[in-house]
Design a protein around this motif. Structure first.
Motif, PDB file in Angstrom:
ATOM      1  N   PHE A 129       0.253  -1.293   0.081  1.00  0.00           N
ATOM      2  CA  PHE A 129      -0.457  -0.311  -0.005  1.00  0.00           C
ATOM      3  C   PHE A 129       0.712   1.532  -0.113  1.00  0.00           C
ATOM      4  CE2 PHE A 129      -1.914   3.655   1.677  1.00  0.00           C
ATOM      5  CZ  PHE A 129      -3.530   3.679   1.360  1.00  0.00           C
ATOM      6  N   VAL A 130       1.908   1.405   0.986  1.00  0.00           N
ATOM      7  CA  VAL A 130       3.347   2.517   0.732  1.00  0.00           C
ATOM      8  C   VAL A 130       3.630   2.766  -0.629  1.00  0.00           C
ATOM      9  CG1 VAL A 130       4.492   1.486   1.989  1.00  0.00           C
ATOM     10  CG2 VAL A 130       4.111   3.754   3.019  1.00  0.00           C
ATOM     11  N   ALA A 131       3.993   1.570  -1.016  1.00  0.00           N
ATOM     12  CA  ALA A 131       4.504   1.970  -1.784  1.00  0.00           C
ATOM     13  C   ALA A 131       3.759   2.660  -3.239  1.00  0.00           C
ATOM     14  CB  ALA A 131       4.813   0.617  -2.876  1.00  0.00           C
ATOM     15  N   THR A 132       2.266   2.244  -3.365  1.00  0.00           N
ATOM     16  CA  THR A 132       1.491   2.673  -4.455  1.00  0.00           C
ATOM     17  C   THR A 132       1.133   4.455  -3.916  1.00  0.00           C
ATOM     18  OG1 THR A 132       0.489   1.107  -5.211  1.00  0.00           O
ATOM     19  CG2 THR A 132      -0.679   2.629  -5.320  1.00  0.00           C
ATOM     20  N   ALA A 133       1.397   4.189  -2.073  1.00  0.00           N
ATOM     21  CA  ALA A 133       1.427   5.851  -1.926  1.00  0.00           C
ATOM     22  C   ALA A 133       1.955   6.445  -1.997  1.00  0.00           C
ATOM     23  CB  ALA A 133       1.056   5.720  -0.241  1.00  0.00           C
ATOM     24  N   SER A 134       3.144   6.746  -2.524  1.00  0.00           N
ATOM     25  CA  SER A 134       4.570   7.219  -2.639  1.00  0.00           C
ATOM     26  C   SER A 134       4.790   7.772  -4.264  1.00  0.00           C
ATOM     27  CB  SER A 134       5.783   6.596  -2.947  1.00  0.00           C
ATOM     28  OG  SER A 134       6.937   7.573  -3.165  1.00  0.00           O
ATOM     29  N   PRO A 135       4.473   7.252  -5.565  1.00  0.00           N
ATOM     30  CA  PRO A 135       3.874   8.141  -6.419  1.00  0.00           C
ATOM     31  C   PRO A 135       2.416   9.572  -6.487  1.00  0.00           C
ATOM     32  CG  PRO A 135       3.634   5.857  -7.334  1.00  0.00           C
ATOM     33  CD  PRO A 135       4.198   5.947  -5.725  1.00  0.00           C
ATOM     34  N   LEU A 136       1.692   8.494  -5.408  1.00  0.00           N
ATOM     35  CA  LEU A 136       0.313   9.504  -5.535  1.00  0.00           C
ATOM     36  C   LEU A 136       0.722  10.834  -4.876  1.00  0.00           C
ATOM     37  CD1 LEU A 136      -2.265   6.728  -4.790  1.00  0.00           C
ATOM     38  CD2 LEU A 136      -2.026   8.103  -6.848  1.00  0.00           C
ATOM     39  N   ILE A 137       1.607  10.676  -4.059  1.00  0.00           N
ATOM     40  CA  ILE A 137       1.823  11.622  -3.448  1.00  0.00           C
ATOM     41  C   ILE A 137       2.555  12.638  -4.299  1.00  0.00           C
ATOM     42  CG2 ILE A 137       3.600  12.802  -1.461  1.00  0.00           C
ATOM     43  CD1 ILE A 137       2.498   9.558   0.433  1.00  0.00           C
ATOM     44  N   GLY A 139       2.963  13.126  -7.402  1.00  0.00           N
ATOM     45  CA  GLY A 139       1.652  13.933  -8.332  1.00  0.00           C
ATOM     46  C   GLY A 139       1.126  14.081  -8.253  1.00  0.00           C
ATOM     47  N   ARG A 140       1.039  14.657  -7.207  1.00  0.00           N
ATOM     48  CA  ARG A 140      -1.026  14.739  -6.015  1.00  0.00           C
ATOM     49  C   ARG A 140      -1.109  16.877  -7.578  1.00  0.00           C
ATOM     50  NH1 ARG A 140       3.386  16.352  -2.566  1.00  0.00           N
ATOM     51  NH2 ARG A 140       3.077  18.419  -1.959  1.00  0.00           N
ATOM     52  N   HIS A 141       0.166  17.222  -7.139  1.00  0.00           N
ATOM     53  CA  HIS A 141      -0.498  18.064  -8.502  1.00  0.00           C
ATOM     54  C   HIS A 141      -1.085  17.632  -9.577  1.00  0.00           C
ATOM     55  CE1 HIS A 141       3.338  16.869 -10.013  1.00  0.00           C
ATOM     56  NE2 HIS A 141       3.631  17.605 -10.693  1.00  0.00           N
ATOM     57  N   LEU A 142      -0.744  16.844 -10.034  1.00  0.00           N
ATOM     58  CA  LEU A 142      -1.670  16.190 -12.121  1.00  0.00           C
ATOM     59  C   LEU A 142      -2.877  15.381 -11.208  1.00  0.00           C
ATOM     60  CD1 LEU A 142       1.336  14.284 -12.824  1.00  0.00           C
ATOM     61  CD2 LEU A 142       0.857  16.281 -13.393  1.00  0.00           C
ATOM     62  N   LEU A 143      -3.484  15.525 -10.189  1.00  0.00           N
ATOM     63  CA  LEU A 143      -4.621  14.525 -10.379  1.00  0.00           C
ATOM     64  C   LEU A 143      -5.891  16.377 -10.269  1.00  0.00           C
ATOM     65  CD1 LEU A 143      -3.909  12.787  -6.651  1.00  0.00           C
ATOM     66  CD2 LEU A 143      -4.359  12.395  -9.303  1.00  0.00           C
ATOM     67  N   GLU A 144      -7.005  15.864 -10.111  1.00  0.00           N
ATOM     68  CA  GLU A 144      -7.912  17.077 -10.358  1.00  0.00           C
ATOM     69  C   GLU A 144      -8.339  17.474  -8.968  1.00  0.00           C
ATOM     70  OE1 GLU A 144      -9.071  18.141 -13.376  1.00  0.00           O
ATOM     71  OE2 GLU A 144      -8.340  16.125 -14.466  1.00  0.00           O
TER      72      GLU A 144
END
Length: 311
Positions: A129-137, A139-144
């Protein structure tokens, strides 16, 4: 570098011509390297196809699945600033969101990984889970608008609900399905060091108590006996201290990172004397540890292939 594709596919048990999008084990990382050295629309198109193909990969983890190609989309956007990569990032993130499951027992979300012939519920910094959290954190500026708010609450809740405290120290079990209180590892790929590294760019202070307690647990546990490598060695654990130094500015974290570096140098020299050679791989060998040493010198905290790909 085109010559790398076929032998790597054979080594990974994927010799046929179907897409092999794995970021760390397959074609995607090799194509990123090709684009770095000789950027072209052809290579970019191949990368976009690999990312698209990998979106519904059943592993749902960093090495093989869409979290790894989520990183590839992020790195390509940083390199080119082209909107197609931001869209691929958003599309991948939305599929991952739709694949989240809910644990009533732990009152948190998680992913199931179909991998190596079994189904797992990893939490860790490679398969979990936390490995997937890392790119989301990252790249958060790319999310709507609004998407990151949902992700932020989800990530904080899961890492907090699954944390296991012992006085002022904290660690995490490898799998959600593992009983609380079971023996736990203390390394990047399983345990507190990986959680600190993956969460250290979290944009608010809501997880700071977990980050500090995880790094303190890493220090109390001491250098690993498994060698100096990044994945499950002293260098990987040391990045937790570099992350905390960058986040807090407190000198003790840089001092601890450098102390681990000195121990890791001795481990590397001892292994070379025993086996008559160094080990070539980035994550489990000496190049990764060399990057860690350089980051200790310059007080940097960018974990290779997770935080940075292109120079």
């Amino acid at each position: 570098m085109a010559l790398l594709i076929e032998p790597n596919r054979v080594a990974m048990g994927h010799p046929d011509a179907t897409p092999f999008g794995s970021y760390l084990m397959g074609d995607t990382g090799i194509h990123l390297l090709k684009f770095w050295c000789s950027p072209s629309e052809e290579i970019a198109s191949q990368l976009a196809s690999l990312i698209q193909y990998n979106m519904n990969h059943p592993t749902r983890e960093l090495m093989w699945g869409s979290p790894g190609t989520l990183l590839a989309a992020l790195f390509m956007h940083e390199r080119t600033n082209k909107p197609q990569w931001a869209q691929l990032f958003r599309d991948t993130a939305r599929i991952l969101w739709s694949q989240l499951e809910w644990s009533a027992a732990d009152a948190c979300h998680y992913w199931t990984q179909d991998m190596y012939g079994q189904r797992s519920s990893y939490l860790d910094a490679v398969h979990g889970f936390v490995a997937t959290a890392s790119p989301l954190i990252q790249g958060r500026h790319l999310l709507e608008a609004g998407e990151w708010d949902s992700w932020s609450r989800c990530i904080e809740n899961t890492v907090r609900r699954t944390a296991e405290w012992e006085d002022r120290l904290v660690n995490w079990r490898a799998r959600l399905s593992t009983a609380r209180g079971s023996p736990k590892l203390m390394q990047y790929c399983h345990g507190a060091p990986g959680f600190v590294i993956c969460l250290a760019d979290f944009p608010d202070r809501s997880v700071d108590d977990l980050l500090i307690a995880g790094a303190e647990a890493t220090w109390v546990a001491g250098p690993l006996r498994k060698g100096s490598n990044l994945c499950h060695g002293t260098g990987g654990n040391g990045y937790a201290f570099l992350k905390l130094y960058k986040r807090t500015g407190e000198a003790k974290w840089l001092e601890r990172a450098r102390a681990f570096a000195m121990h890791g140098i001795a481990q590397t020299e001892a292994a070379q004397a025993t086996y008559g050679q160094l080990r070539y791989s980035l994550w489990t060998g000496d190049p990764g540890f060399a990057i860690y040493l350089w980051d200790c010198v310059r007080a940097a905290d960018r974990f290779p292939t997770m935080d940075i790909f292109f120079a």
